[in-house]
Design a protein around this motif. Structure first.
Motif: not given
Length: 285
Positions: A101-111, A113-124
Motif C-alpha cells: 500500500m505504502g509503495m503503491t501510493v508513493l508510486s502514484m504520487v511520484a508517477g 512505476t518503479l516504486l510500484a514494482g519495489l512495493g511488490i518486491l518488499l511485500a514478498a
C-alpha cells in the motif's frame, strides 16, 4: 495506462486499509494484547492481517499449514503452536499489505512505476523474512539438540551399565547440564512425576525434539520396555558411538559449507584489489 492501473491499485489498497481498520481493529484486541512486542514489530497493526485471514476464511487445516504448525510446536510447544502460526501469518500479511500500500501510493504520487514494482518486491520479502526467521529458530534448536545428544547418550549408557535404572539415570543426566536437550529431558522428568506412562513419555520426547535420531532412540526405548531392558545398556553404548561419529561428520560438513560461503566474498575482494592495481597501471601507459 500503467499509471491509471497504479492509481486504481493505490485507491483500492487505501480504501481496504480503512475498511479493515473500521471493521477489525477492535475485534482482535485480546490476541494483539498477548503478542510479544520484542518478537513481532508493530503488533498493534496486526488487525490488518487477522482481518484479511478472517475475510477469506483462512484454512489452518491444509497439509502445508499442519506441517508448519508441527514445526512451530518444536520451538514453542504443542500447546501454543497454532497460536504462533496464526500470529505469524497475521504478521506476514500485515507487513506485506502495508509495504504494498505504502509503495503503491508513493508510486502514484511520484508517477514512478518503479516504486510500484519495489512495493511488490518488499511485500514478498516481508513474508519471506518471517518464514526465514522461523526456519532459523528451528534450525538453531535442532542443531543444539544434535550437538548435545551424543553426550547425553554416553552419560545414560555409563549410568545404566553401572546398574542404575533408566528413570534414575534419566533424572541424573537431565540435572547434569544446560541447554535445549537438558530442558526437554526435565520436561520428561515432570511427566514421570505426573504419572504419564513411560511409552507415552518417550514418544512425547521424540515429538518435541523432532530429530530423526531421537525418534529412533524413542522407538528403541519403547521396544525395550515391551521386551525387557536386558539389551538397553548395549543399545545406548552402540547409539552413543554412532552419534559421536555423526557429530564429527556434521562438524566437517558445516566447515565445508562455511568455506564455500566465503568463496564469493573472497573472490569479490580479490577482484577489487585487482582493479585497484590494474587501473592506475593502465592509466599511466
Amino acid at each position: 495506462m500503467i499509471q491509471i492501473a497504479i492509481a486504481v491499485a493505490a485507491t483500492v489498497l487505501t480504501v481496504g486499509w480503512f475498511v479493515l481498520n473500521r471493521r477489525y481493529k477492535e475485534s482482535f484486541t485480546e490476541v494483539i494484547g498477548s503478542i510479544d512486542g520484542e518478537e513481532y514489530r508493530y503488533p498493534e497493526l496486526f488487525f490488518v492481517g487477522f482481518g484479511i485471514m478472517h475475510a477469506v476464511h483462512y484454512n489452518m487445516n491444509t497439509k502445508q499449514a499442519r506441517k508448519r504448525i508441527h514445526e512451530i510446536a518444536e520451538i514453542t510447544g504443542k500447546k501454543y503452536a497454532q497460536y504462533y502460526f496464526y500470529v505469524t501469518r497475521g504478521a506476514e500479511l500485515t507487513y506485506a499489505y502495508l509495504a504494498l500500500m505504502g509503495m503503491t501510493v508513493l508510486s502514484m504520487v511520484a508517477g514512478s512505476t518503479l516504486l510500484a514494482g519495489l512495493g511488490i518486491l518488499l511485500a514478498a520479502l516481508a513474508a519471506m523474512y518471517m518464514e526465514q526467521e522461523l526456519d532459523n529458530k528451528l534450525s538453531e534448536r535442532r542443531d543444539a539438540l544434535q550437538a548435545d545428544f551424543p553426550q547425553v547418550l554416553s552419560k545414560l549408557a555409563l549410568l545404566v551399565n553401572s546398574g542404575m535404572v533408566m528413570r534414575e539415570a534419566w533424572n541424573k543426566v537431565a540435572e547434569s547440564g544446560a541447554g535445549v536437550m537438558y530442558e526437554e529431558m526435565k520436561v520428561t522428568m515432570q511427566e514421570f512425576q505426573n504419572g504419564v506412562t513411560e511409552v507415552e513419555i518417550y514418544r512425547n520426547f521424540a515429538e518435541r525434539c523432532g530429530l530423526k535420531d531421537i525418534r529412533r532412540f524413542s522407538s528403541t526405548m519403547v521396544q525395550n520396555l515391551q521386551k525387557g531392558n536386558a539389551e538397553l545398556a548395549f543399545f545406548l553404548r552402540e547409539m552413543a558411538d554412532e552419534m559421536w561419529e555423526e557429530k564429527k561428520h556434521l562438524a566437517k560438513r558445516k566447515g565445508e559449507a562455511a568455506n564455500s560461503k566465503l568463496m564469493l566474498p573472497t573472490a569479490c575482494i580479490f577482484l577489487g584489489i585487482l582493479i585497484m592495481i590494474m587501473v592506475p597501471a593502465f592509466a599511466n601507459m
